[in-house]
Enzyme design. Structure first.
Site, PDB file in Angstrom:
ATOM      1  N   ILE A  79       0.883  -1.162   0.000  1.00 41.55           N
ATOM      2  CA  ILE A  79       0.000   0.000   0.000  1.00 41.55           C
ATOM      3  C   ILE A  79       0.920   1.210   0.000  1.00 41.55           C
ATOM      4  O   ILE A  79       1.861   1.290   0.791  1.00 41.55           O
ATOM      5  CB  ILE A  79      -0.936  -0.020   1.228  1.00 41.55           C
ATOM      6  CG1 ILE A  79      -1.868   1.197   1.247  1.00 41.55           C
ATOM      7  CG2 ILE A  79      -0.159  -0.119   2.520  1.00 41.55           C
ATOM      8  CD1 ILE A  79      -2.904   1.144   2.372  1.00 41.55           C
ATOM      9  N   SER A  80       0.681   2.151  -0.901  1.00 40.05           N
ATOM     10  CA  SER A  80       1.565   3.312  -1.038  1.00 40.05           C
ATOM     11  C   SER A  80       1.511   4.191   0.198  1.00 40.05           C
ATOM     12  O   SER A  80       0.523   4.214   0.932  1.00 40.05           O
ATOM     13  CB  SER A  80       1.170   4.140  -2.268  1.00 40.05           C
ATOM     14  OG  SER A  80       1.377   3.419  -3.448  1.00 40.05           O
TER      15      SER A  80
END
Length: 230
Positions: A79-80
């Site tokens: 997940i960024s």
């Protein structure tokens, strides 16, 4: 019976305290990681303030949910970090009426952020297990304007296009032509482009009637854009 009731009260209070802590962390994230940098779009800030990022990461990663860094979500994906999510969202200049395509659903967090801003989000994830999990998570959290499909995002989602905006959340060697074709005139697409296992350029594309404007925004690191073997 009294013991069971006491345990229930403790569980409810404990859960409420945890949620309050997450809310405080989210407010701090928005102020320190986003507003204190270059994120000024009100819709983007509001979306990141209201989407519970801790719901989109594995249990072991929850203590780090609001840290300024990417986190592993399984299947070799991440997940960024919140800043990158906000930066890419802001760059699309979204409107409430927009129909958006996302390539690379992952945990579903970016789709949830987009869904807080626009009318509808269509998101494609090549890893079937992630697509299933993201679908269940988004439904559980009430994001009923997001539709997830398992498939090769290189081809976009032609049946649902054209799109006002397209976001690609994996690093590609080059810009997929099918995605450009599914972008409306005047639409914007953001995508990390460059060689695998290295620094890529986050590229913004603006589709005009007779040309495609390309702007390099920043150097980034993203997991590779995965293709099907068919």
């Amino acid at each position: 019976m009294r013991v069971r009731n006491t345990l229930l009260v403790l569980l409810i209070c404990g859960t409420g305290f945890a949620q309050g802590e997450y809310t405080a962390q989210r407010r701090s994230m928005v102020k320190t990681q986003l507003q204190n940098r270059d994120i000024a779009d009100e819709a983007t800030l509001r979306a990141l303030l209201n989407v519970p990022r801790h719901e989109f990461v594995p249990l072991a990663q929850k203590p780090y949910s609001y840290w300024d860094r990417p986190l592993p979500i399984g299947e070799g994906q991440t997940i960024s970090q919140p800043y990158i999510v906000a930066f890419m969202t802001q760059a699309l200049k979204l409107k409430t009426s927009h129909r958006v395509l996302e390539v690379g659903t992952g945990s579903g967090y970016q789709a949830a952020v987009l869904a807080k801003i626009v009318d509808s989000v269509y998101t494609v994830e090549i890893v079937e297990a992630l697509a299933r999990t993201a679908t269940k998570r988004l439904q559980r959290l009430g994001y009923d304007n997001v539709i997830v499909k398992s498939g090769d995002g290189y081809h976009g989602w032609i049946e649902k296009g054209p799109f006002d905006a397209i976001m690609v959340t994996a690093g590609a060697d080059s810009i997929p032509e099918p995605l450009v074709a599914q972008l409306k005139i005047g639409g914007r697409m953001i995508i990390p482009v460059g060689p695998h296992n290295g620094i890529r350029q986050l590229v913004l594309l603006i589709k005009k009637k007779n040309k495609l404007i390309k702007k390099n925004l920043m150097a980034v690191r993203f997991v590779p854009f995965t293709r099907s073997e068919d």
